[in-house]
Design an enzyme around this catalytic site. Structure first.
Site, PDB file in Angstrom:
ATOM      1  N   TRP A 325       0.816  -1.353   0.003  1.00 55.82           N
ATOM      2  CA  TRP A 325       0.015  -0.033   0.121  1.00 55.82           C
ATOM      3  C   TRP A 325       0.852   1.310  -0.036  1.00 55.82           C
ATOM      4  O   TRP A 325       0.613   2.242  -0.655  1.00 55.82           O
ATOM      5  CB  TRP A 325      -0.903  -0.044   1.091  1.00 55.82           C
ATOM      6  N   HIS A 326       2.084   1.159   0.720  1.00 58.26           N
ATOM      7  CA  HIS A 326       2.875   2.305   0.756  1.00 58.26           C
ATOM      8  C   HIS A 326       3.408   2.807  -0.625  1.00 58.26           C
ATOM      9  O   HIS A 326       3.905   3.806  -0.782  1.00 58.26           O
ATOM     10  CB  HIS A 326       3.717   2.037   1.875  1.00 58.26           C
ATOM     11  N   GLY A 327       3.784   2.069  -1.253  1.00 54.80           N
ATOM     12  CA  GLY A 327       4.514   2.373  -2.668  1.00 54.80           C
ATOM     13  C   GLY A 327       4.645   1.111  -3.529  1.00 54.80           C
ATOM     14  O   GLY A 327       4.905  -0.104  -2.992  1.00 54.80           O
ATOM     15  N   PHE A 476       2.173   8.469  -1.468  1.00 55.30           N
ATOM     16  CA  PHE A 476       1.383   7.257  -1.305  1.00 55.30           C
ATOM     17  C   PHE A 476      -0.155   7.386  -1.644  1.00 55.30           C
ATOM     18  O   PHE A 476      -0.717   6.366  -1.673  1.00 55.30           O
ATOM     19  CB  PHE A 476       1.506   6.528   0.137  1.00 55.30           C
TER      20      PHE A 476
END
Length: 476
Positions: A325-327, A476
């Site tokens: 999800w963060h990147g 993000f």
């Protein structure tokens, strides 16, 4: 528009005055004002991105109504699937498509085949991961009969685009934030004052702590081969405080700003670097995302129930998905897996809920056991953060190898000024670790002393703010 900008310091008072002195008679007009100003706030980066958030809002508003109208569970599930497919489809195209395309190319290249892949020349819309998850919580909760669908499009669209937390959270649940758009809001002085204090503290963490640390972090991580071991350690520690000051600072400003308009957002950080184990850390770090994955992914998978292999599987899934999800980079996935490895022993030994109280709850200082636990948790967190910050997995491994092989006592080759700001941050937050944010001074009875502290923080911001940088989590 970003919080630490001149534009925002002009924008906020104007919206505040209009909200309480012009549109204060009718709730619908207040909501409409918030909707319009939120679109202005978001469109300040690129007005073209507005089409995505408007379309996403329309899809979920309509899907919620259709879910409740459906007569069979099959039709309800179809509308839920449609909503999730559209929202994750946006994420897949804008955030992850090029990652998968390039990964496929590199995979074939590693075995001697070169293939042509099509990549998209697009910009990642700011905050798409945040508002996508926020709208998904609405349709999922409607499907689960935990929330009645709204028939008020203005309230719903304002809920999705609410400017204080739109681009970097907290990720608010529909059952907490959306009902607040239905209720008449009255200005409350004590809430507004507390909101201003939290904004002030958030600005200190962002522009003084995070941005000053960023200068050292960027210099070292982008040219690590030119620095000695002590400099690498300093940069790794500084990054831990950079990302904390940056992200929790944004959350503080968002929550404080919301209170100025009569809204209550949930706490997103609970002083995570005072955690005594990694499970406690994850209960206190980015709480809105951690609980979102817990309620909408981890528990539906079976959570901690079932046999040992199911618990291991679910834990690995939840942390890997959180990393992803963060990147769109393998470094984030590895970062997530590392945290899963940290967490699993606690889960399997049933010690993951051991530390649920406030550290040093009944004393001023932590005891030696608590101090050693906090130090060890912070240490392993720093190691994981190296993967989060590094450009590639190889860079991260090289950096960590040098951390342990070159633990010299050479004087660092970097500026150490941020240490003073970090120390001030830790002292103030330790004193307020039982409160919702770091600048709660109600226990100080003398007004002159309270105001003296506020002015001191403000002076530090004015004199020691680093050059403005975008918030890390905007990517993000």
């Amino acid at each position: 528009m970003i919080f630490n900008s001149f534009e925002f310091f002009v924008f906020l008072p104007i919206v505040f005055v209009l909200y309480w002195f012009v549109f204060n008679k009718k709730l619908k007009w207040q909501n409409l004002l918030l909707l319009v100003t939120s679109y202005i706030f978001y469109g300040w980066w690129d007005w073209r991105f507005l089409s995505l958030i408007v379309f996403s809002s329309f899809i979920d508003f309509h899907s919620g109504l259709q879910i409740v109208k459906a007569h069979t569970r099959t039709i309800k599930k179809r509308w839920l699937t449609f909503s999730i497919f559209v929202n994750l489809g946006f994420l897949g195209v804008f955030k992850y498509y090029n990652f998968f395309a390039n990964s496929l190319y590199e995979a074939f290249l590693s075995v001697g085949f070169e293939i042509d892949v099509f990549t998209l020349d697009i910009v990642l819309p700011v905050g798409i991961s945040f508002y996508t998850f926020q709208t998904m919580s609405y349709t999922i909760d409607v499907y689960r009969n935990k929330l009645k669908p709204t028939t008020d499009p203005i309230a719903f669209f304002a809920f999705v685009s609410f400017f204080p937390q739109l681009v970097a959270g907290p990720i608010e649940r529909a059952n907490n934030l959306l009902p607040q758009f239905y209720k008449f809001r009255k200005f409350e002085y004590h809430k507004a004052v507390d909101g201003l204090r939290q904004i002030l503290w958030g600005l200190f963490k962002k522009v003084v702590v995070a941005d000053n640390c960023a200068k050292v972090v960027n210099l070292v991580f982008n040219n690590s081969e030119g620095f000695n071991g002590s400099s690498l350690w300093i940069a790794a520690v500084f990054f831990a405080f950079q990302i904390y000051g940056d992200f929790s600072g944004y959350s503080d400003i968002a929550i404080g700003t919301s209170r100025l308009f009569g809204f209550n957002l949930k706490q997103n950080f609970a002083f995570p670097y005072f955690s005594r184990d990694i499970a406690e850390f994850w209960r206190n770090w980015h709480i809105s995302l951690s609980t979102w994955f817990r309620d909408y992914v981890y528990i539906p998978l079976g959570g901690s129930k079932g046999n040992i292999w199911n618990r291991i599987r679910n834990t690995l899934i939840i942390f890997t998905v959180s990393g992803f999800w963060h990147g769109a980079n393998w470094t984030f996935i590895v970062w997530g897996i590392i945290n899963a490895i940290y967490f699993l022993p606690l889960l399997l030994l049933k010690r993951n809920r051991k530390n649920t109280n406030v550290v040093a709850e009944n004393s001023f200082f932590p005891n030696w056991k608590e101090l050693s636990q906090m130090s060890f948790t912070f240490f392993i967190t720093i190691i994981a953060w190296v993967f989060f910050r590094a450009n590639t997995i190889k860079d991260a491994f090289v950096y960590i190898r040098r951390l342990f092989l070159e633990m010299s006592f050479q004087f660092p080759q970097v500026a150490l000024k941020p240490i003073a700001f970090i120390g001030l941050l830790l002292i103030i937050e330790w004193l307020n670790r039982r409160n919702k944010h770091g600048l709660v001074l109600d226990a100080i009875r003398a007004p002159i002393l309270r105001w003296g502290i506020y002015f001191f923080i403000l002076i530090v911001i004015l004199f020691y703010a680093a050059p403005s940088q975008e918030f890390i989590y905007f990517q993000f």
